[in-house]
Design an enzyme around this catalytic site. Structure first.
Site, PDB file in Angstrom:
ATOM      1  NE  ARG A   1      -3.357  -0.132   2.892  1.00 22.01           N
ATOM      2  CZ  ARG A   1      -2.903   0.330   4.053  1.00 22.01           C
ATOM      3  NH1 ARG A   1      -2.494   1.577   4.152  1.00 22.01           N
ATOM      4  NH2 ARG A   1      -2.860  -0.452   5.105  1.00 22.01           N
TER       5      ARG A   1
ATOM      6  CE1 TYR B   1     -17.168   7.718 -17.637  1.00 23.99           C
ATOM      7  CE2 TYR B   1     -16.763   8.100 -15.310  1.00 23.99           C
ATOM      8  CZ  TYR B   1     -17.109   7.252 -16.342  1.00 23.99           C
ATOM      9  OH  TYR B   1     -17.393   5.942 -16.069  1.00 23.99           O
TER      10      TYR B   1
ATOM     11  CG  ASP C   1     -10.682  13.328 -17.553  1.00 23.13           C
ATOM     12  OD1 ASP C   1      -9.985  12.763 -18.422  1.00 23.13           O
ATOM     13  OD2 ASP C   1     -11.593  12.740 -16.933  1.00 23.13           O
TER      14      ASP C   1
ATOM     15  CE  LYS D   1     -13.008   4.652 -19.774  1.00 23.53           C
ATOM     16  NZ  LYS D   1     -13.448   5.992 -19.398  1.00 23.53           N
TER      17      LYS D   1
END
Ligand SMILES: *Cc1c(COP(=O)(O)O)cnc(C)c1O
Length: 415
Positions: free
Chosen positions: A72, A129, A202, A227
């Site tokens: 982590r 989005y 973005d 994507k």
């Protein structure tokens, strides 16, 4: 190095001083041609004092440490993808997450959540989005949003503003936002309230191949790596490229809130970067061709594509190196005709998501932007009959033949 070379070579652990010069003599070890995947959740240590030093460095948000300590805090495979992506964006650093939305979440927490100087207000420009719109509109992370037109960003900045959020080209209308102009407004608005207001772009639709927002004055660049960066529809991820100072804050949020990119995802995304320039260019050549053919088809009402909007071509030339391979269009005959086109396709896959090697189509109002309130959707230009097409690597004539037969049948049944 030029971008194609960086895409193939970055962060592979190869010698940077030449293969022969780094020869370590007769007992040299082979260098793996492909870097390995490190799946370890924890790392053994010899001395507690030195592992504690590594732990301190990572807790302070360092890029790496001699001992990764715990997955982590650091993972070497994920770090390779981050380093390569940072190079492609011309950024100091990048921080990867489990998805684009996990990246946005960490960003909102780090921009708004610092106890001493809470700045919960976000200025954002629609459309974005659907998930991002929902996250900002509901304020579920404790943020408040002002949705404004791109030329009102400066005026909307308040003393408690922590972030300006834009998406360009925007999902799903392909509208463009002038990144330099928003940067100037954020600086002017920031000067008015006595703070420096970071701008995040973005840039998922553009990829680092077609647009580098940091060079245009943005502070952070966000990608849904799911994507184009992955490119094959088989890995979810998100990544933010930024200064080392921002990366430190993002790593500190990531290590406590999780949203970690799995090492296998990190591996696949790093591999995806190698073919990114080739895929992006070939796919956008196909999209340019299809956008033109669709615009002159009798059944098509309008085509939305970077360069097609008013004043767009100047902006495309100034801030992008090409329009990308996502387009949207409306057919005559409204929602039922749009549904008939999708249902009539035989090759193109009806599915959400985009940026894959295969061509995908969907109606945003019905699916990806379903979570956005109907009025807000309409304001942002996401009409019910809009279809979004993500153009892949198939032969463009096969794609056109499929679109043409579906359009013809839908047109015949509407007439
Ligand atoms: C898909 C997408 C996101 C969200 O990314 P996930 O990886 O699905 O979480 C954010 N922004 C844009 C532009 C997207 O297309």
């Amino acid at each position: 190095m030029r971008i194609e070379t960086t895409a193939v070579r970055a962060a592979r652990g190869e010698p940077t001083d030449g293969w022969l010069r780094s020869d370590s003599g007769s007992n040299e070890r082979g260098i793996p041609h492909v870097p390995g995947i490190d799946l370890s959740t924890t790392y053994g240590f010899h001395r507690s004092s030195s592992v504690a030093e590594s732990m301190d460095a990572l807790l302070e948000g360092a890029h790496d440490a001699p001992n990764p300590v715990y997955a982590r805090l650091h993972n070497p495979t994920v770090a390779r993808f981050e380093d390569a992506l940072a190079q492609l964006e011309g950024a100091d650093a990048a921080v990867a997450f489990a998805s684009g939305m996990a990246a946005t979440t960490a960003l909102l927490i780090s921009a708004s959540g610092e106890a001493a100087s809470r700045r919960p207000h976000v200025v954002a420009v629609r459309p974005v989005y659907g998930g991002t719109d929902h996250l900002l509109s509901t304020g579920m992370l404790g943020t408040q949003v002002s949705w404004v037109d791109a030329d009102r960003v400066g005026d909307a900045i308040r003393p408690d503003t922590g972030l300006v959020f834009i998406e360009t080209p925007a999902n799903p209308t392909l509208e463009l936002v002038d990144i330099e102009a928003v940067g100037r407004q954020a600086r002017a608005g920031g000067a008015r309230v006595g703070a420096s207001i970071p701008v995040v772009v973005d840039s998922t639709f553009a990829t680092p191949i077609l647009q580098n927002p940091i060079a245009l004055g943005a502070d952070l660049v966000l990608h849904s790596a799911t994507k184009f960066l992955g490119g094959h529809g088989d890995v979810m991820g998100g990544v933010i490229a930024c200064s080392e100072e921002w990366a430190v804050r993002l790593r500190q949020v990531r290590m406590v809130t999780d949203g970690l990119l799995h090492p296998l995802g990190g591996y696949l995304l790093h591999r995806g970067l190698q073919t990114l320039p080739v895929r992006v260019r070939e796919q956008h050549a196909h999209a340019i061709e299809l956008a033109e053919r669709l615009s002159s088809h009798e059944a098509v009402r309008s085509v939305h594509f970077p360069g097609y909007g008013e004043g767009d071509s100047e902006l495309v030339a100034r801030q992008m190196r090409g329009p990308g391979s996502v387009l949207s269009f409306r057919v005559k005959g409204g929602v039922s005709a749009a549904a008939a086109v999708v249902e009539g396709l035989r090759l193109i896959t009806p599915a959400v998501s985009l940026g894959s090697v295969d061509t995908l189509i969907q109606a945003p109002a019905l699916l990806t932007h379903r979570v956005v309130e109907a009025d807000d959707r309409a304001d942002a230009g996401v009409s019910d009959d809009l279809l979004r097409l993500s153009v892949g690597l198939e032969n463009v004539e096969d794609l056109w033949a499929d679109l043409e037969q579906a359009l013809a049948r839908a047109w015949a049944s509407a007439a």
